[in-house]
Scaffold this motif. Structure first.
Motif, PDB file in Angstrom:
ATOM      1  N   LEU A 330       0.822  -1.211   0.000  1.00  0.00           N
ATOM      2  CA  LEU A 330       0.000   0.000   0.000  1.00  0.00           C
ATOM      3  C   LEU A 330       0.853   1.256   0.000  1.00  0.00           C
ATOM      4  N   ARG A 331       2.138   1.107   0.256  1.00  0.00           N
ATOM      5  CA  ARG A 331       3.039   2.250   0.297  1.00  0.00           C
ATOM      6  C   ARG A 331       3.680   2.525  -1.055  1.00  0.00           C
ATOM      7  N   ARG A 332       3.585   1.574  -1.989  1.00  0.00           N
ATOM      8  CA  ARG A 332       4.173   1.797  -3.310  1.00  0.00           C
ATOM      9  C   ARG A 332       3.512   2.981  -3.981  1.00  0.00           C
ATOM     10  N   PRO A 333       4.302   3.852  -4.602  1.00  0.00           N
ATOM     11  CA  PRO A 333       3.699   5.053  -5.208  1.00  0.00           C
ATOM     12  C   PRO A 333       2.640   4.751  -6.253  1.00  0.00           C
ATOM     13  N   ASP A 334       2.841   3.706  -7.070  1.00  0.00           N
ATOM     14  CA  ASP A 334       1.834   3.422  -8.082  1.00  0.00           C
ATOM     15  C   ASP A 334       0.536   2.930  -7.462  1.00  0.00           C
ATOM     16  N   VAL A 335       0.618   2.231  -6.320  1.00  0.00           N
ATOM     17  CA  VAL A 335      -0.592   1.797  -5.621  1.00  0.00           C
ATOM     18  C   VAL A 335      -1.286   2.993  -4.984  1.00  0.00           C
ATOM     19  N   VAL A 336      -0.506   3.890  -4.402  1.00  0.00           N
ATOM     20  CA  VAL A 336      -1.082   5.107  -3.822  1.00  0.00           C
ATOM     21  C   VAL A 336      -1.768   5.936  -4.906  1.00  0.00           C
ATOM     22  N   GLU A 337      -1.121   6.049  -6.048  1.00  0.00           N
ATOM     23  CA  GLU A 337      -1.726   6.794  -7.159  1.00  0.00           C
ATOM     24  C   GLU A 337      -3.043   6.165  -7.591  1.00  0.00           C
ATOM     25  N   ALA A 338      -3.072   4.832  -7.688  1.00  0.00           N
ATOM     26  CA  ALA A 338      -4.299   4.146  -8.104  1.00  0.00           C
ATOM     27  C   ALA A 338      -5.408   4.348  -7.086  1.00  0.00           C
ATOM     28  N   GLU A 339      -5.077   4.355  -5.797  1.00  0.00           N
ATOM     29  CA  GLU A 339      -6.133   4.534  -4.790  1.00  0.00           C
ATOM     30  C   GLU A 339      -6.686   5.959  -4.809  1.00  0.00           C
ATOM     31  N   TYR A 340      -5.833   6.944  -4.973  1.00  0.00           N
ATOM     32  CA  TYR A 340      -6.338   8.315  -5.043  1.00  0.00           C
ATOM     33  C   TYR A 340      -7.178   8.526  -6.296  1.00  0.00           C
ATOM     34  N   ASP A 412     -15.841   1.888 -11.208  1.00  0.00           N
ATOM     35  CA  ASP A 412     -15.561   0.457 -11.337  1.00  0.00           C
ATOM     36  C   ASP A 412     -14.246   0.214 -12.082  1.00  0.00           C
ATOM     37  N   VAL A 413     -13.999   1.034 -13.101  1.00  0.00           N
ATOM     38  CA  VAL A 413     -12.725   0.925 -13.822  1.00  0.00           C
ATOM     39  C   VAL A 413     -11.556   1.242 -12.888  1.00  0.00           C
ATOM     40  N   ALA A 414     -11.700   2.310 -12.117  1.00  0.00           N
ATOM     41  CA  ALA A 414     -10.634   2.699 -11.190  1.00  0.00           C
ATOM     42  C   ALA A 414     -10.421   1.634 -10.120  1.00  0.00           C
ATOM     43  N   LEU A 415     -11.516   1.007  -9.664  1.00  0.00           N
ATOM     44  CA  LEU A 415     -11.388  -0.052  -8.662  1.00  0.00           C
ATOM     45  C   LEU A 415     -10.633  -1.243  -9.228  1.00  0.00           C
ATOM     46  N   ALA A 416     -10.998  -1.664 -10.450  1.00  0.00           N
ATOM     47  CA  ALA A 416     -10.296  -2.786 -11.072  1.00  0.00           C
ATOM     48  C   ALA A 416      -8.826  -2.444 -11.314  1.00  0.00           C
ATOM     49  N   THR A 417      -8.559  -1.193 -11.711  1.00  0.00           N
ATOM     50  CA  THR A 417      -7.165  -0.768 -11.918  1.00  0.00           C
ATOM     51  C   THR A 417      -6.386  -0.796 -10.613  1.00  0.00           C
ATOM     52  N   TYR A 418      -7.012  -0.337  -9.548  1.00  0.00           N
ATOM     53  CA  TYR A 418      -6.366  -0.342  -8.226  1.00  0.00           C
ATOM     54  C   TYR A 418      -6.018  -1.766  -7.805  1.00  0.00           C
ATOM     55  N   GLU A 419      -6.967  -2.672  -7.932  1.00  0.00           N
ATOM     56  CA  GLU A 419      -6.721  -4.057  -7.530  1.00  0.00           C
ATOM     57  C   GLU A 419      -5.676  -4.717  -8.429  1.00  0.00           C
ATOM     58  N   HIS A 420      -5.725  -4.423  -9.724  1.00  0.00           N
ATOM     59  CA  HIS A 420      -4.725  -4.990 -10.630  1.00  0.00           C
ATOM     60  C   HIS A 420      -3.335  -4.443 -10.321  1.00  0.00           C
ATOM     61  N   THR A 421      -3.257  -3.181  -9.934  1.00  0.00           N
ATOM     62  CA  THR A 421      -1.961  -2.604  -9.567  1.00  0.00           C
ATOM     63  C   THR A 421      -1.368  -3.320  -8.367  1.00  0.00           C
TER      64      THR A 421
END
Length: 530
Positions: A330-340, A412-421
């Motif tokens: 959860l600390r990875r920048p790309d994961v943080v970006e996807a969650e925001y 929903d797209v952002a959620l799937a992207t977040y989980e895939h990240t």
């Protein structure tokens, strides 16, 4: 004015409603712990605490190159500029929460006259006529003639025009006021939802810049180690050229003396030519490695900051601190970006829902107006007006509801992207740990192989010189030793690169340092866990 401001504040206080869906961070779509098995012997190194690149890359030369890159790299400058742009967009959107108040001051002077400075006037007049018939009198000039009902006296006629040498009065007007035009009272939270979405996009952009920084540091470390490996391979090729050249000379002398066949000479030449080709190739690769580093740094790289060999460079890259929890992803920048980004789309749903309801706005004006500046600020010169309005679209052909559906689909797209990240990050960490769990055994095996190949070459050369063995065995031993040296360097580079990869896939540094000449970046906003 005293009554107007409380009204505006009271209406603004009503703007506490929000149609945003309640945000709950999705559960991690990965196992709570890292993979286990023979390939994951170093799994406890997975949860990297917040560290600086200086804690992993200990060589002062590499630290100096990274520092220059953080100050000069153009990709990082673009990322920092994007943060500033996103922050400005957020401030622009947030400004809609407050009324826009415009101040105005006006002075006007009015009057009218003819070209001679005299005033032209028209009107009606009464005239006396001496003779006339009819019912209507007419007159011209100051004395008119008229016709009346009696035929002797005209009663009332319309005067023509007269010219008088005088100046009409001139008017002055002074005004000073404040106005707020069409300020939306955010009763249903539309403006606040848009503001939250803009803020989350700003935080996502900041996380993207941290991802750029992390990638930059890792690429510099990788290229620095690659340069060291190519320098080692260049040295090996150069040493092989020298030894193979001596072998060719010795074989040529033996051929001239009639104690060696010509095939020995040609076989010795093949080893020499191969080493010479590799030397030319490695010379090119070393130069290209420098070019790659200069592109990343954004400036010329001081040769004194470059390593001389891989043995020297790899020893300065240290293993990572230990940990066990996969939530470190959860600390990875790309994961943080996807969650925001997910949070931003969640707020967009609230804004779309609010558009289904009426829009309440108010236009207000307050100020002073007077014909004399001395009386401008008197009580009698003050005036104000407030005009609230309600707008409700009664027919949009389903556009408003379609906008809600669209916003939900984007969420929903952002959620799937977040989980895939997160799943991608888990896979990358798993791969790095699998490599880390076995690389030590591979390095140890290659070390033994290198020692055995060197000993074999020594024995084969001695047996050939003593006439006990054929030159073919010496040639095979020489080729094997050369190939083993190259393989050992590649294995040693893989081990060092694995530490760089772990640093990168586990999130590396947790802060974004702006260069001294660049824009100031706010610290990361921590995500709530509600």
């Amino acid at each position: 004015m005293r009554r107007l401001l409380p009204c505006l504040l009271a209406l603004s206080a009503l703007a506490g409603c929000s149609f945003d869906p309640h945000y709950v961070r999705p559960d991690l779509p990965v196992p709570p712990s890292w993979p286990v098995g023979d390939a994951y012997l170093r799994q406890t190194e997975a949860a990297l605490p917040s560290v600086s690149y200086r804690d992993v890359f200990r060589d002062p030369r590499l630290q100096a190159i990274i520092g220059e890159a953080l100050a000069n790299n153009r990709d990082l400058r673009v990322a920092l500029a994007n943060i500033v742009a996103a922050r400005a967009q957020y401030r622009i959107q947030r400004a809609d929460l407050f009324p826009e108040i415009d101040a105005s001051a006006r002075y006007s002077r009015s009057g009218y006259g003819n070209g001679n400075g005299a005033v032209a006037s028209s009107g009606t007049g009464t005239s006396t006529g001496t003779t006339g018939t009819g019912t209507t009198g007419t007159g011209t000039g100051t004395t008119g003639t008229g016709s009346g009902t009696t035929g002797t006296t005209g009663t009332t006629g319309s005067g023509g025009s007269s010219s008088v040498d005088s100046v009409s009065p001139t008017g002055n007007t002074f005004s000073l006021g404040l106005a707020s035009t069409a300020f939306e009272i955010d009763l249903f939270g539309r403006v606040r939802s848009l503001s939250r979405a803009a803020q989350d996009r700003y935080f996502a952009q900041e996380a993207a810049a941290r991802a750029t920084r992390l990638t930059l540091v890792a690429e510099i470390a990788t290229d620095w180690l690659q340069y060291a490996a190519d320098r080692s391979l260049l040295t090996i090729a150069q040493q092989t050229v020298q030894s193979a050249g001596k072998t060719v000379q010795l074989t040529q002398a033996r051929l001239t003396g009639g104690i060696a066949p010509r095939s020995d000479l040609t076989q010795a030449i093949t080893v020499l030519a191969t080493a010479q080709s590799d030397f030319a190739s490695q010379t090119t690769l070393v130069a290209q490695d420098v070019n790659a580093l200069q592109l990343l740094v954004g400036a010329p790289v001081d040769p004194a900051l470059l390593p001389h060999s891989l043995d020297e460079a790899a020893a300065t890259v240290v293993p990572l601190p230990a940990g066990v929890d996969s939530s470190v992803l959860l600390r990875r920048p790309d994961v943080v970006e996807a969650e925001y980004s997910l949070r931003a789309t969640n707020a967009q749903i609230g804004a779309a829902r609010a558009q289904l309801f009426p829009t309440v706005s108010i236009t207000s004006i307050a100020g002073f107006a007077s014909t004399a500046f001395s009386s401008l600020f008197t009580a009698g010169a003050f005036s104000y007006s407030a005009a609230p309005s309600v707008t409700y679209p009664i027919f949009q052909a389903g556009a408003a509801r379609a906008n809600v559906t669209y916003s939900k689909a984007e969420r929903d797209v952002a959620l799937a992207t977040y989980e895939h990240t997160i799943q991608t990050a888990f896979r990358e960490v798993g791969d790095a740990l699998a490599r880390r769990g076995t690389i030590a055994d591979q390095v140890a095996a290659q070390t033994r192989n290198l020692a055995a190949a060197a000993d074999t070459l020594t024995l084969a050369s001695a047996r050939y010189t003593g006439g006990v063995d054929t030159f073919l065995n010496t040639l095979i031993a020489q080729r094997t030793y050369y190939t083993t040296q190259q393989t050992f360097v590649e294995t040693e580079l893989t081990a060092a690169d694995n530490l760089v990869t772990l640093y990168q896939v586990l999130g590396g540094d947790s802060t974004l340092d702006a260069p001294a000449s660049g824009p100031t970046v706010v610290p990361e906003q921590r995500l709530p866990t509600r």
